[in-house]
Design an enzyme around this catalytic site. Structure first.
Site, mmCIF file in Angstrom:
data_model
loop_
_atom_site.group_PDB
_atom_site.id
_atom_site.type_symbol
_atom_site.label_atom_id
_atom_site.label_comp_id
_atom_site.label_asym_id
_atom_site.label_seq_id
_atom_site.Cartn_x
_atom_site.Cartn_y
_atom_site.Cartn_z
ATOM 1 N N VAL A 127 0.958 -1.243 0.091
ATOM 2 C CA VAL A 127 -0.055 -0.161 0.070
ATOM 3 C C VAL A 127 0.905 1.263 -0.161
ATOM 4 O O VAL A 127 1.722 1.262 0.732
ATOM 5 C CB VAL A 127 -1.012 0.116 0.972
ATOM 6 C CG1 VAL A 127 -1.646 1.252 1.488
ATOM 7 C CG2 VAL A 127 -1.891 -1.223 1.310
ATOM 8 N N ILE A 131 5.617 4.909 0.792
ATOM 9 C CA ILE A 131 5.292 5.261 2.186
ATOM 10 C C ILE A 131 5.186 4.620 3.340
ATOM 11 O O ILE A 131 4.552 3.389 3.292
ATOM 12 C CB ILE A 131 3.919 6.144 1.789
ATOM 13 C CG1 ILE A 131 3.814 7.140 0.807
ATOM 14 C CG2 ILE A 131 3.409 6.829 3.302
ATOM 15 C CD1 ILE A 131 2.254 7.366 0.411
ATOM 16 N N GLY A 182 7.314 2.297 -15.011
ATOM 17 C CA GLY A 182 7.159 1.326 -14.056
ATOM 18 C C GLY A 182 6.118 1.237 -13.181
ATOM 19 O O GLY A 182 6.212 0.828 -11.980
ATOM 20 N N GLU A 185 0.466 -1.170 -13.531
ATOM 21 C CA GLU A 185 0.273 -2.965 -13.491
ATOM 22 C C GLU A 185 0.433 -3.367 -14.912
ATOM 23 O O GLU A 185 0.493 -2.625 -16.062
ATOM 24 C CB GLU A 185 -1.067 -3.165 -12.840
ATOM 25 C CG GLU A 185 -1.459 -2.733 -11.515
ATOM 26 C CD GLU A 185 -0.441 -3.060 -10.441
ATOM 27 O OE1 GLU A 185 -0.345 -3.995 -10.336
ATOM 28 O OE2 GLU A 185 0.256 -2.214 -9.911
ATOM 29 N N LYS A 200 -6.062 -1.867 -2.087
ATOM 30 C CA LYS A 200 -5.287 -1.293 -1.038
ATOM 31 C C LYS A 200 -6.186 -0.655 0.294
ATOM 32 O O LYS A 200 -5.823 -0.790 1.223
ATOM 33 C CB LYS A 200 -4.467 0.033 -1.609
ATOM 34 C CG LYS A 200 -3.449 -0.675 -2.640
ATOM 35 C CD LYS A 200 -2.619 0.404 -3.334
ATOM 36 C CE LYS A 200 -1.579 -0.212 -4.257
ATOM 37 N NZ LYS A 200 -1.339 0.883 -5.387
#
Ligand code: HSE
Length: 406
Positions: A127, A131, A182, A185, A200
């Site tokens: 997720v 972070i 990149g 998905e 998420k």
């Protein structure tokens, strides 16, 4: 030296190998034993890579090597990622993953397998990319009743929307750049249609409730219906369209979870989160508002989160680091009973009908957009809005408004 294996030498997997190499001195300054990548599992050969000699094609090599203490699963998708992760945990090897699809589908089962074999299953990178948000939720905020989580949880869609918004670029062009960087998905439909953000918010909601929030139970809309016209109106209202994952617990215990594009007012901190950045805005009943912000996708940021888990597992070899997430399914509240305001666009010919349905509608104008009637409704339930909107035959779009008070 702790020996590890990386499963999948794609964007994130190659980032983990690169990071461990480049930051070995930093790692050793805090974990003197050091971390070494012994194997990289992939079906492909990488003859030009400096890591070519570590490539293996058979998971058995990793499973049967007692030196391997930790496995990074950066393959994505459900299979063979699930079987490989389970087999590693059953051998007492901790698993660190960036695979949100797997965590959302099998999180509690894999955590239990880890507990049964004195190792850990960690998923910080699943997720919010780089972070750190899962570890704070599981450690720094355990004294809090978390009443709300609002997240910009998909880097690709945020990147697409902000470049369309600020530079007027086409959806297709920006998606192509996001793929090259990149961020996207393998099948970008998972980003664009909101499934990735939905998984998420399901993970975050499960972690704060301790039960399983099934992503299949969450109403999910992506950004494919958002147009540049919608963005012009948003600007005229001093708002921005953002794909949000939302999870709210009301005082009477109702839990609402949703993924959808929202109009975010400029007063809200999520309004300024642009490009590939993600942010998770959390409200705790004692600490009040918190925001976690950083790069939500990309090679090295995501690898950083995976490696943080590797180090935590390395400090806990032979021990299980617990995660409170049971397989009991949480019954979500009826999403149609949620109430909020809506932004609506219809043909100008339907203005009178719209005003008769939505009596307190406030008109919105944007330069260059004639021939239509755009307005913001009064607050009402989703069910009430749907019933009224069904009478409008020229509905061009409708977008929910984020309420600053909730
Ligand atoms: N495709 C995902 C995103 C990757 O754009 O956020 C990170 O999970």
């Amino acid at each position: 030296m702790i020996q590890i294996a990386v499963l999948g030498f794609g964007t994130v997997g190659s980032g983990v190998v690169e990071l461990i190499d480049k930051n070995q001195d930093v790692i050793r300054s805090r974990f003197p034993e050091g971390i070494h990548v012994k194997y990289i599992l992939d079906i492909r050969e990488f003859p030009d890579s400096p890591y070519a000699d570590r490539i293996v094609h058979d998971m058995k090599v990793i499973l049967e090597d007692p030196e391997i203490a930790i496995v990074c699963e950066t393959m994505g998708g459900k299979e063979p990622a699930y079987s490989f992760s389970r087999a590693a945990l059953e051998k007492g090897k901790s698993v660190c993953t960036s695979n949100k699809e797997l965590v959302a589908a099998y999180g509690p089962a894999l955590i239990q397998t880890a507990a049964d074999h004195n190792c850990s299953y960690m998923f910080e990178a699943s997720v919010g990319g780089g972070i750190p948000v899962i570890r704070p939720l599981l450690s720094a905020l355990t004294q809090e009743k978390i009443t709300s989580i609002l997240g910009i949880l998909n880097g690709t869609t945020n990147y697409i929307m902000t470049r369309m918004e600020n530079e007027g670029m086409s959806f297709e062009d920006v998606l192509k750049i996001a793929q090259e960087k990149g961020y996207a998905e393998r099948n970008p439909e998972a980003d664009v249609e909101g499934h990735d953000a939905c998984r998420k918010i399901a993970i975050l909601s499960s972690l704060v409730t301790g039960k399983t929030v099934r992503y299949e139970d969450i109403p999910c809309e992506g950004i494919s219906k958002i147009t540049t016209e919608d963005m012009k109106y948003a600007r005229a209202m001093h708002m921005a369209v953002r794909l949000l994952g939302m999870s709210r617990q009301t005082e009477n215990g109702a839990v609402y979870v949703r993924t959808a594009p929202f109009l975010v007012p400029e007063e809200h901190p999520l309004h300024n989160v642009s490009g590939v950045f993600n942010a998770v805005f959390v409200h705790g009943n004692m600490v009040d508002n918190l925001m976690f912000y950083g790069r939500g996708a990309g090679k090295l940021p995501t690898a950083s989160a995976v490696t943080a888990d590797v180090l935590e597992c390395a400090r806990n070899i032979g021990r299980h680091v617990p995660v409170k997430w049971s397989d009991e399914v949480l019954q979500l509240s009826d999403p149609k009973s949620e109430s909020r305001q809506f932004f609506v666009r219809v043909d100008a010919a339907e203005k009178d009908l719209a005003l008769s349905l939505f009596k307190a509608a406030q008109e919105v104008r944007a330069e260059g957009l004639e021939g239509e009637f755009a307005f913001v409704t009064e607050e009402q339930t989703e069910a009430e809005f749907e019933r009224k909107a069904a009478s409008l035959s020229t509905l061009k779009n409708r977008i929910r408004l984020l309420d600053l008070e909730k």
